[in-house]
Design an enzyme around this catalytic site. Structure first.
Site, PDB file in Angstrom:
ATOM      1  N   CYS A  55      31.437  19.990 -42.141  1.00 48.12           N
ATOM      2  CA  CYS A  55      32.616  20.063 -39.994  1.00 48.12           C
ATOM      3  C   CYS A  55      33.550  19.386 -40.411  1.00 48.12           C
ATOM      4  CB  CYS A  55      30.864  19.396 -39.405  1.00 48.12           C
ATOM      5  SG  CYS A  55      29.774  20.853 -39.448  1.00 48.12           S
ATOM      6  N   ARG A 132      26.929  27.958 -37.207  1.00 42.28           N
ATOM      7  CA  ARG A 132      28.168  27.805 -37.244  1.00 42.28           C
ATOM      8  C   ARG A 132      28.589  28.564 -37.164  1.00 42.28           C
ATOM      9  NH1 ARG A 132      30.405  23.613 -40.410  1.00 42.28           N
ATOM     10  NH2 ARG A 132      28.258  23.270 -41.450  1.00 42.28           N
TER      11      ARG A 132
END
Length: 218
Positions: A55, A132
């Protein structure tokens, strides 16, 4: 035994062509609503958690490419289950470590109510590790494309831009973006729905595989 009854229901969520569900939330850039972005393109993307390596790499790359999205009149909007103050601490760390400021909003979703509404996670999930997802939303608020990656694989920012370019190129126009299409490449034309036109086509594939006519072309 009824095997069908053992199959868990699919996540409740949205499909291509649906109106993106509106929501209001706190973000690193103040309180906002999804409807605030009507009139321009929006990329809404989620990540499993703050202070995670993949991330972090994505946010660095997206911050570096923020001007590329802005030039396409497209806003970026991040989402995570972590709290607003966790976002603040993480973005401060990114600035100090990578010398880049994340200036697009990152919203908090601690109860996963937004993630569940969008189908990022199922209603029964209590863990966001699978989250995601990316939603490409047009100026009318319609979801035009969705991509999903596992928690251990990062997104390709050039591919996000390519998808956005392709969506903008075909939006409201007659044309199709072929494989590996890049901005400036020719589009394909829509196939004919008439058997007479199929028989009249000069080439064997001209009725379904041909370049789109330029605007105003004959």
């Amino acid at each position: 035994m009824n095997l069908q009854s053992q199959i868990p229901p699919p996540p409740v969520g949205i499909r291509l062509g649906d109106l993106a569900p509106d929501f209001a939330a706190r973000s690193t850039m103040g309180d906002l609503s999804l409807s605030d972005y009507r009139g321009r393109w929006l990329v809404l993307f989620s990540h499993p958690a703050d202070f995670t390596p993949v991330c972090t790499s994505e946010f660095v790359a997206l911050a570096q490419a923020a001007d590329d999205f802005e030039r396409r009149d497209c806003a970026l909007l991040g989402l995570s289950v972590d709290s607003l103050f966790s976002h603040f601490a993480w973005l401060r760390m990114i600035r100090d470590r990578f010398d880049i400021e994340v200036r697009f909003p990152v919203i908090e979703d601690p109860t996963m109510v937004i993630g569940k509404a969008y189908g990022m996670v199922s209603a029964e999930d209590s863990d966001s590790a699978t989250v995601r997802s990316t939603y490409f939303i047009d100026p009318q608020g319609v979801v035009r494309a969705i991509t999903c990656y596992p928690f251990d694989v990062g997104r390709s920012i050039p591919e996000m831009l390519r998808v956005l370019d392709a969506l903008q190129a075909v939006s409201g126009k007659s044309g199709l973006a072929p494989a590996n299409w890049q901005k400036g490449d020719a589009l394909l034309g829509d196939p004919t729905g008439s058997l007479d036109q199929v028989y009249k086509a000069k080439g064997q594939t001209d009725w379904f595989y041909k370049q789109a006519k330029p605007k105003g072309g004959k």
